[in-house]
Design an enzyme around this catalytic site. Structure first.
Site, PDB file in Angstrom:
ATOM      1  N   GLU A  45       0.827  -1.205   0.000  1.00 20.96           N
ATOM      2  CA  GLU A  45       0.000   0.000   0.000  1.00 20.96           C
ATOM      3  C   GLU A  45       0.864   1.259   0.000  1.00 20.96           C
ATOM      4  O   GLU A  45       0.555   2.237  -0.693  1.00 20.96           O
ATOM      5  CB  GLU A  45      -0.917  -0.017   1.214  1.00 20.96           C
ATOM      6  CG  GLU A  45      -2.010   1.029   1.201  1.00 20.96           C
ATOM      7  CD  GLU A  45      -3.029   0.762   2.292  1.00 20.96           C
ATOM      8  OE1 GLU A  45      -4.146   0.318   1.970  1.00 20.96           O
ATOM      9  OE2 GLU A  45      -2.706   0.991   3.472  1.00 20.96           O
ATOM     10  N   GLU A  48       2.166   1.690  -3.446  1.00 25.58           N
ATOM     11  CA  GLU A  48       1.099   2.199  -4.316  1.00 25.58           C
ATOM     12  C   GLU A  48       0.859   3.687  -4.075  1.00 25.58           C
ATOM     13  O   GLU A  48       0.670   4.458  -5.035  1.00 25.58           O
ATOM     14  CB  GLU A  48      -0.186   1.408  -4.071  1.00 25.58           C
ATOM     15  CG  GLU A  48      -1.346   1.832  -4.960  1.00 25.58           C
ATOM     16  CD  GLU A  48      -2.629   1.077  -4.657  1.00 25.58           C
ATOM     17  OE1 GLU A  48      -3.645   1.367  -5.335  1.00 25.58           O
ATOM     18  OE2 GLU A  48      -2.642   0.216  -3.754  1.00 25.58           O
ATOM     19  N   CYS A  75      -8.379  -2.143   3.569  1.00 28.55           N
ATOM     20  CA  CYS A  75      -8.305  -3.342   4.414  1.00 28.55           C
ATOM     21  C   CYS A  75      -9.590  -3.592   5.199  1.00 28.55           C
ATOM     22  O   CYS A  75      -9.767  -4.683   5.757  1.00 28.55           O
ATOM     23  CB  CYS A  75      -7.110  -3.277   5.365  1.00 28.55           C
ATOM     24  SG  CYS A  75      -6.990  -1.745   6.271  1.00 28.55           S
ATOM     25  N   SER A  95      -7.240   1.756  -2.674  1.00 29.44           N
ATOM     26  CA  SER A  95      -6.029   0.966  -2.896  1.00 29.44           C
ATOM     27  C   SER A  95      -6.418  -0.395  -3.451  1.00 29.44           C
ATOM     28  O   SER A  95      -7.438  -0.979  -3.050  1.00 29.44           O
ATOM     29  CB  SER A  95      -5.273   0.790  -1.581  1.00 29.44           C
ATOM     30  OG  SER A  95      -4.291  -0.220  -1.699  1.00 29.44           O
ATOM     31  N   LYS A 134     -15.649  -9.832   7.509  1.00 27.31           N
ATOM     32  CA  LYS A 134     -14.630 -10.688   6.897  1.00 27.31           C
ATOM     33  C   LYS A 134     -15.243 -11.951   6.302  1.00 27.31           C
ATOM     34  O   LYS A 134     -14.669 -12.570   5.391  1.00 27.31           O
ATOM     35  CB  LYS A 134     -13.567 -11.068   7.923  1.00 27.31           C
ATOM     36  CG  LYS A 134     -12.657  -9.924   8.341  1.00 27.31           C
ATOM     37  CD  LYS A 134     -11.795  -9.453   7.193  1.00 27.31           C
ATOM     38  CE  LYS A 134     -10.830  -8.350   7.633  1.00 27.31           C
ATOM     39  NZ  LYS A 134     -10.057  -7.819   6.487  1.00 27.31           N
ATOM     40  N   GLU A 137     -16.253 -10.903   2.906  1.00 26.81           N
ATOM     41  CA  GLU A 137     -15.040 -10.699   2.115  1.00 26.81           C
ATOM     42  C   GLU A 137     -14.496 -12.029   1.602  1.00 26.81           C
ATOM     43  O   GLU A 137     -14.099 -12.147   0.439  1.00 26.81           O
ATOM     44  CB  GLU A 137     -13.965 -10.013   2.947  1.00 26.81           C
ATOM     45  CG  GLU A 137     -12.649  -9.814   2.188  1.00 26.81           C
ATOM     46  CD  GLU A 137     -11.517  -9.338   3.094  1.00 26.81           C
ATOM     47  OE1 GLU A 137     -11.309  -8.118   3.158  1.00 26.81           O
ATOM     48  OE2 GLU A 137     -10.854 -10.185   3.714  1.00 26.81           O
ATOM     49  N   GLU A 142     -13.556 -12.551  -6.568  1.00 33.20           N
ATOM     50  CA  GLU A 142     -12.230 -12.140  -7.025  1.00 33.20           C
ATOM     51  C   GLU A 142     -11.112 -12.627  -6.107  1.00 33.20           C
ATOM     52  O   GLU A 142      -9.938 -12.574  -6.483  1.00 33.20           O
ATOM     53  CB  GLU A 142     -12.154 -10.618  -7.195  1.00 33.20           C
ATOM     54  CG  GLU A 142     -12.448  -9.812  -5.958  1.00 33.20           C
ATOM     55  CD  GLU A 142     -13.911  -9.426  -5.826  1.00 33.20           C
ATOM     56  OE1 GLU A 142     -14.179  -8.379  -5.207  1.00 33.20           O
ATOM     57  OE2 GLU A 142     -14.780 -10.164  -6.338  1.00 33.20           O
ATOM     58  N   CYS A 276     -10.654  -2.044  14.369  1.00 31.55           N
ATOM     59  CA  CYS A 276     -10.938  -3.476  14.515  1.00 31.55           C
ATOM     60  C   CYS A 276     -11.130  -3.890  15.970  1.00 31.55           C
ATOM     61  O   CYS A 276     -11.815  -4.884  16.242  1.00 31.55           O
ATOM     62  CB  CYS A 276      -9.812  -4.299  13.893  1.00 31.55           C
ATOM     63  SG  CYS A 276      -9.536  -3.929  12.149  1.00 31.55           S
TER      64      CYS A 276
END
Length: 346
Positions: A45, A48, A75, A95, A134, A137, A142, A276
């Site tokens: 990251e 990037e 994230c 990102s 999560k 996710e 993908e 989190c």
């Protein structure tokens, strides 16, 4: 810093060694550290971000449009879903880095499996997370189904209790398995609002200036203010940063960015209050009592670690030297990055 609460330990108790021992006692063959992939997230990251800033300064309009600023962190899966459903115009700003969960799952399937002589499908990845999102996710097409199962912290505690494992009574000496078991303080603070930003700045400042971030602790990103802003000097380049946590604050920040009330080049967003540590999969404790103690434990743990910058991790260095190649390179993009798709709001 949360699972111990399910076993009678105080809020903010650091139970990492106990948890590793408990998971082995419950029957898992190997226990790896998601903080390893958090360190990788920072390298990818941060790289990037630097590339996007360089594109913005290059005068190449096409390059800047392809990788626009501000860049948003990616994230937090609840945040990514919010962008896809409610703010699809912001998708180019996200990102392309996968989350630490998704990065570690990819490494376990494509790196660790080969090291132990197994086919990827023979390595079953069970992720223990403070985050309910999560689970969704892990089901994203993908990401290729590389995370087989996701347990919230509360679910993991129920599993341990069902297996008769008394976490609080176990030794603190549990150590993660090799080769994905050594991480840094920068990865540890991912669990706090502002932690991803601080960890990224520890990397990006040195990558751009050749010098470590002064003082290493970036206090403007810390704390429970709903929205935090600051400017960091990167060799004469003023990098404007913003941090938001909770759904309400993230929407407020987006509107402020749209109107120009806030200007930023790099933005961290987490949908759970406090980050989190306040995730919906954690033990249920009053926010005002539990979350500050959990945050304190994270920062205390970071301050006590020998390695506090992701770029100093020997595991990360070994991964790039022997498997991934350069940060932001072809293999890194194949295994550690992703893409996003607009979805109509349900």
């Amino acid at each position: 810093v949360t699972i111990g609460e399910e076993f009678g330990l105080e809020n903010g108790s650091i139970s990492t060694g106990k948890l590793v021992n408990a998971l082995r006692a419950a029957g898992f063959d190997a226990v790896m550290d998601t903080d390893v992939s958090a360190d990788l997230t920072i390298i990818e990251e941060g790289t990037e971000l630097i590339q996007r800033v360089q594109a913005a300064l290059s005068g190449d309009a096409a390059a800047a449009a392809a990788a626009p600023l501000p860049m948003f962190t990616s994230c937090c899966p609840a945040w990514v879903t919010m962008v896809e459903q409610s703010y699809p115009e912001l998708m180019p700003h996200l990102s392309t880095c996968r989350s630490p969960q998704a990065m570690l799952s990819s490494l376990l399937k494509h790196y660790y499996a080969a090291k132990i002589g197994k086919a990827p499908e023979d390595v079953v990845v069970v992720s223990v997370m403070p985050c309910v999102a999560k689970k969704a996710e892990a089901a994203r097409p993908e990401l290729n189904g590389e995370t087989d199962y996701v347990l919230t912290v509360r679910e993991a505690a129920k599993l341990l209790k069902h297996r008769g494992v008394r976490l609080a009574a176990l030794s603190d000496d549990g150590a993660y398995d090799s080769p994905l078991g050594i991480s840094t303080g920068a990865a540890l603070i991912f669990g706090a609002t502002g932690g991803v930003m601080e960890a990224a700045l520890r990397f990006a400042h040195e990558a751009v200036t050749g010098e470590p971030l002064p003082g290493i602790d970036f206090k403007p990103a810390r704390g429970l203010d709903a929205i935090k802003t600051a400017t960091v000097d990167l060799a004469g380049l003023p990098l404007r940063i913003a941090v938001a946590h909770s759904g309400a604050a993230s929407r407020q920040l987006i509107e402020a960015l749209k109107t120009g009330e806030i200007e930023a080049d790099f933005v961290e967003v987490m949908e759970c209050p406090g980050g989190c540590v306040g995730g919906g999969g954690n033990p249920k404790s009053p926010f005002e009592f539990a979350v500050p103690k959990r945050l304190d434990a994270i920062y205390r743990g970071d301050s006590q670690m020998e390695l506090r910058r992701s770029q100093d991790s020997p595991v990360v260095q070994e991964l790039y030297d022997t498997f991934l190649g350069k940060a932001g390179g072809h293999k890194s993009h194949e295994l550690l990055h992703t893409h996003y798709t607009a979805h109509p709001k349900l």
